[in-house]
Scaffold this motif. Sequence first.
Motif, PDB file in Angstrom:
ATOM      1  N   ARG A 248      62.931  -6.527 -28.215  1.00 49.45           N
ATOM      2  CA  ARG A 248      61.974  -7.478 -27.670  1.00 49.45           C
ATOM      3  C   ARG A 248      61.533  -7.050 -26.272  1.00 49.45           C
ATOM      4  O   ARG A 248      62.223  -6.302 -25.578  1.00 49.45           O
ATOM      5  N   LEU A 249      60.389  -7.563 -25.873  1.00 51.34           N
ATOM      6  CA  LEU A 249      59.797  -7.209 -24.601  1.00 51.34           C
ATOM      7  C   LEU A 249      58.977  -8.391 -24.106  1.00 51.34           C
ATOM      8  O   LEU A 249      58.359  -9.101 -24.907  1.00 51.34           O
ATOM      9  N   ALA A 250      58.991  -8.619 -22.816  1.00 50.91           N
ATOM     10  CA  ALA A 250      58.208  -9.704 -22.224  1.00 50.91           C
ATOM     11  C   ALA A 250      57.074  -9.125 -21.403  1.00 50.91           C
ATOM     12  O   ALA A 250      57.267  -8.188 -20.631  1.00 50.91           O
ATOM     13  N   LEU A 251      55.874  -9.678 -21.580  1.00 57.27           N
ATOM     14  CA  LEU A 251      54.722  -9.341 -20.753  1.00 57.27           C
ATOM     15  C   LEU A 251      54.459 -10.542 -19.846  1.00 57.27           C
ATOM     16  O   LEU A 251      54.115 -11.627 -20.327  1.00 57.27           O
ATOM     17  N   ILE A 252      54.652 -10.353 -18.557  1.00 52.35           N
ATOM     18  CA  ILE A 252      54.541 -11.430 -17.570  1.00 52.35           C
ATOM     19  C   ILE A 252      53.241 -11.241 -16.802  1.00 52.35           C
ATOM     20  O   ILE A 252      53.063 -10.239 -16.095  1.00 52.35           O
ATOM     21  N   SER A 304      58.919  -6.467 -18.943  1.00 53.91           N
ATOM     22  CA  SER A 304      60.349  -6.630 -18.695  1.00 53.91           C
ATOM     23  C   SER A 304      61.116  -6.683 -20.005  1.00 53.91           C
ATOM     24  O   SER A 304      60.636  -7.225 -21.007  1.00 53.91           O
ATOM     25  N   GLU A 305      62.326  -6.128 -19.965  1.00 51.98           N
ATOM     26  CA  GLU A 305      63.198  -6.173 -21.135  1.00 51.98           C
ATOM     27  C   GLU A 305      64.101  -7.396 -21.131  1.00 51.98           C
ATOM     28  O   GLU A 305      64.905  -7.562 -22.047  1.00 51.98           O
ATOM     29  N   GLN A 306      63.999  -8.251 -20.119  1.00 49.72           N
ATOM     30  CA  GLN A 306      64.704  -9.533 -20.173  1.00 49.72           C
ATOM     31  C   GLN A 306      63.794 -10.517 -20.908  1.00 49.72           C
ATOM     32  O   GLN A 306      62.653 -10.744 -20.531  1.00 49.72           O
TER      33      GLN A 306
END
Length: 401
Positions: A248-252, A304-306
């Motif tokens: 999973r990956l987050a795009l902020i 981010s990987e969080q």
Amino acid sequence: MSGQASSYSLPRWRLTRWLTDAGPDVPADIRVALIGSLYGTLPIFAGGVINTIAVSFLIAMRIPALPFVLWCAFEVICCVTRLFVLLLAQKRAKQGKETPTDLYILLGVGWAGGVGYGTFISLTSGDWVVATLACLSAAAMVGGICFRNFGAPRLAGVMIFLTLGACCFAAPFLGEPIMLIVFMQIPFYLFSMSRATRTLNKMLVTTMRAERENEFHARHDMLTGLSNRSGLTKALDAHFARDAGQKRLALIYLDLDGFKVVNDSYGHMAGDRLLQLVAERLRGMIRNGDLAARIGGDEFIVLSEQTEATQLLGFGERLIREISRPYELDNKHEVTVGASVGIALAPEHGTDMMTLLAAADGALYQAKSRGKSRCMIASQSELDRPFPTKPLLVASACQLH
């Protein structure tokens, strides 16, 4: 966020570092690339191995004395070992492991010394057929040495000296005054070939610098030094190519509140300086492995990987708090801007840049519509939402949508 490229280890021993030194102002990544060039051109390497083994074997067959047998045995052992170390290094480099660079370099020097030794004993043997064959072989090796090793000019110079210098050492023992001309020929040849190697090395370093600068400009925002939209897209594509959508990956998505007021009040230079200061704070907040980008205007992205909701909302809150602290543009002006944050998750909200940006932009729209300085995570419904026009409202909270 980028994948690890295959590379060869830099030498660690003092001698090998000196032999491969590229100069004081050469960046570390170019040094690694120059070391990698020493492992290339396998066909030329194979041609040199076959030639030196064949010549030493034929001469040992013609003169089966101990010095020639030892030379032939050394050539076989050295060349086979060099080939094994070369193939091992290539395999370990692909795996991202330490490569035996120091040993590989010393084996190359030893091989050149072996060619020189064979030339010396052939010249002093009194057999002019053997001497001619050995000298032709040594001279032929010089071109390959230069072509394979111009990434390390000192190494190439030492190998050329060891290969052809034997002619100078043998000349006084031949009883032929005419052979003393080699004391003029060999040093001149060594100088010219070493000079050519250094010139090729400078051209290679200059080309590498230009390529890296062009690549940096293509992937980075020139004002802030962060990645640009192209660099962001490449990083995202590399992530999914590497992990096949399993990680999973987050795009902020971060947008400044009140930036236009600063830009209009103090001018574009002040606005540019403010964006640089925001980028510095953003760069200082992200974790190792995350990526920060500016995709235009006052819009910033963090990959981010969080990906846990609580972590993301906490990070979004810290972003808003840090970005909202006052900025000193010069000795006279202190300004304050806010920030709103929208977050999309991959693969839940998409696996390509446009889809993820649309989802994050939809969450950002919701954050702004409920008041500025908010952080929202996109819901599934954001997938079908077109890019919205962001309203300017006032609020302060970080909430999960």
